[in-house]
Design an enzyme around this catalytic site. Structure first.
Site, PDB file in Angstrom:
ATOM      1  N   SER A  64      -2.683  -1.338  23.228  1.00  0.00           N
ATOM      2  CA  SER A  64      -3.274  -0.384  23.017  1.00  0.00           C
ATOM      3  C   SER A  64      -2.517   1.406  23.617  1.00  0.00           C
ATOM      4  O   SER A  64      -1.840   1.155  23.051  1.00  0.00           O
ATOM      5  CB  SER A  64      -4.751  -0.036  23.665  1.00  0.00           C
ATOM      6  OG  SER A  64      -5.378   0.701  22.981  1.00  0.00           O
ATOM      7  N   HIS A 121     -10.345  -5.122  19.339  1.00  0.00           N
ATOM      8  CA  HIS A 121      -9.757  -4.987  20.077  1.00  0.00           C
ATOM      9  C   HIS A 121      -9.390  -5.280  21.835  1.00  0.00           C
ATOM     10  O   HIS A 121     -10.477  -4.850  22.273  1.00  0.00           O
ATOM     11  CB  HIS A 121     -10.164  -3.129  19.945  1.00  0.00           C
ATOM     12  CG  HIS A 121      -9.161  -2.267  20.870  1.00  0.00           C
ATOM     13  ND1 HIS A 121      -7.781  -1.466  20.229  1.00  0.00           N
ATOM     14  CD2 HIS A 121      -8.673  -1.559  21.922  1.00  0.00           C
ATOM     15  CE1 HIS A 121      -7.273  -1.430  21.240  1.00  0.00           C
ATOM     16  NE2 HIS A 121      -7.723  -1.006  22.041  1.00  0.00           N
TER      17      HIS A 121
HETATM   18  C1  GTR Z   1      -9.043   4.336  21.825  1.00  0.00           C
HETATM   19  C2  GTR Z   1      -7.615   5.471  21.426  1.00  0.00           C
HETATM   20  C3  GTR Z   1      -6.405   4.647  20.961  1.00  0.00           C
HETATM   21  C4  GTR Z   1      -6.331   3.718  22.210  1.00  0.00           C
HETATM   22  C5  GTR Z   1      -7.036   3.555  22.562  1.00  0.00           C
HETATM   23  C6  GTR Z   1      -7.304   2.496  24.021  1.00  0.00           C
HETATM   24  O1  GTR Z   1      -9.940   5.573  22.695  1.00  0.00           O
HETATM   25  O2  GTR Z   1      -8.022   5.669  20.449  1.00  0.00           O
HETATM   26  O3  GTR Z   1      -5.489   5.126  20.627  1.00  0.00           O
HETATM   27  O4  GTR Z   1      -4.796   3.730  22.588  1.00  0.00           O
HETATM   28  O5  GTR Z   1      -8.499   4.304  23.669  1.00  0.00           O
HETATM   29  O6  GTR Z   1      -6.536   2.714  24.736  1.00  0.00           O
HETATM   30  O7  GTR Z   1      -7.796   1.195  24.522  1.00  0.00           O
END
Ligand code: GTR
Length: 409
Positions: A249, A390
């Site tokens: 991420s 995610h």
């Molecule tokens: C989210 C963000 C993403 C990603 C994520 C993370 O809120 O919008 O770009 O980086 O966090 O790091 O888990």
């Protein structure tokens, strides 16, 4: 410059609404010259692309350190039930009268004289990646997360091991790789406040935040990975020519930028890095440039805000960031339920790098067709989309290890 609140923003998840957009050509310079071989790529195109990303996306590092020192504060030859050597290293970075400290947790497979290694950041402290009771709990500011047992902006014993599922340490060691991790908040706390962290070391008198073309937090985290690599180069049991930057991420964005700016990294793994990482910006699918700069104004340099709701004006796109990794191995991974990170945009971005890998005789991903879920494509450039959300899973690590054995070890 367009600013808008998160509430106003409606992300697009409809492929039919993705605009028709150009893919900025990798092999034509900004002045229109055609790049025909790897030498011209290295001397002309790569530097101008790198410079564009530095000036307009992630921001430049404004100077050099005066000193970096490394102290092993804890070690054990028989960690993890006798499987690993463990070391914890305190790194001190100095500039003038200012300094910053961060800690590296290092596990090395016992049966190996010199191990290749994954280096990456974690979100909540080194002690969260394992139930190993000897890993020191970070004293630094930490984002609160009640579910993980972190309140009052500091981690405690309560969060030991809470992120262990994201780090397949046994599998990594069993395959003969080492693992080094750092808590990213020790390098730069993840908040829109430039009064702490790495940035402050480099301020001139009275300066309170980086200039418009100077580093945001992603570039600061990338810089931290490079300083950790400085240490790993001195470590006898590490094969420093085989260090793979890894990140999930936002930390995947940082790993990509670290490998782009520091060619000592042997390869890089972007796990669900999304917008401002592997995903193409011009598709405007899921998270967009305007949205990310609004939610996280400190991640990129201020110049990047010119492209808020204005991706058309970008003369580059993120496949050109990925191409800066060439000819080194690159793995981009997505998750089916992580539409916010735009899996298709991540795939296409990896795909579009193939002409540059081709200049070096390396195999990229030539097909524009996305593979099915859980069907990895593993060339020097690799990609998979797995089922699920995610996250970083054992499945992800199993694929990374197969690929790293083949292309890095
Ligand atoms: C989210 C963000 C993403 C990603 C994520 C993370 O809120 O919008 O770009 O980086 O966090 O790091 O888990």
């Amino acid at each position: 410059m367009t600013h808008f609140s998160s509430a106003q923003f409606e992300p697009n998840y409809d492929e039919a609404k993705v605009p028709v957009f150009p893919i900025p050509d990798l092999l034509t310079t900004f002045s229109g010259e055609i790049i025909k071989n790897s030498e011209d790529w290295n001397t002309e195109r790569r530097p101008e692309l790198l410079n564009f990303f530095e000036e307009n996306v992630y921001g430049k590092v404004p100077g050099t350190l005066d000193n970096a020192s490394f102290e092993v504060v804890e070690r054990n030859e028989n960690a993890l039930n006798g499987k690993a050597h463990r070391k914890q290293i305190e790194v001190t970075l100095q500039k003038g009268s200012r300094s910053l400290q961060f800690n590296i947790l290092l596990y090395l497979p016992k049966h190996k004289d010199k191990a290749p290694l994954f280096l990456g950041y974690n979100f909540f402290g080194n002690h969260t990646i394992t139930t190993d009771l000897n890993v020191l709990v970070s004293k630094a500011w930490t984002m609160n997360n009640e579910k993980l047992g972190i309140t009052a902006n500091h981690a405690t014993e309560a969060s030991r091991g809470v992120r262990a599922h994201r780090w397949a340490i046994d599998k990594i060691l069993d395959k003969g790789f080492g693992l080094a991790v750092i808590y990213y908040g020790e390098v730069d706390p993840d908040k829109n406040d430039f009064s702490d962290g790495l940035h402050t070391l480099f301020y001139s008198k009275g300066q309170k935040q980086p200039k418009a073309n100077e580093w945001g937090s992603i570039a600061a985290w990338a810089f931290g990975l490079s300083r950790a690599l400085d240490f790993l180069e001195k470590e006898k049991q590490v094969d420093a020519s085989k260090v793979i930057a890894f990140g999930h991420s936002r930390l995947g964005k940082a790993a990509l930028w670290a490998a782009a700016t520091d060619e000592r990294f042997a390869g890089v793994i972007s796990n669900n890095s999304g917008c401002g990482g592997a995903a193409l910006s011009k598709r405007k699918f899921g998270e967009t440039v305007g949205r990310i700069n609004t939610s996280f104004p400190h991640w990129f340099c201020d110049n990047f805000e010119k492209y808020n709701e204005n991706e058309e004006a970008l003369p580059i796109d993120q496949h050109q960031l990925l191409a800066l990794i060439a000819p080194r191995p690159l793995y981009v991974a997505s998750a089916e339920e992580d539409q916010w990170a735009d899996p298709k945009g991540e795939f296409l971005s990896a795909h579009y790098t193939f002409p540059v890998y081709g200049l070096f005789g390396k195999e990229g991903i030539t097909s524009q067709r996305m593979p099915e879920v859980n069907q990895p494509i593993q060339n020097t450039v690799a990609y998979h989309i797995r089922t699920g959300i995610h996250d970083v899973t054992d499945y992800d690590w199993e694929q990374y290890l197969i690929w790293a054995k083949k292309f890095i070890e």
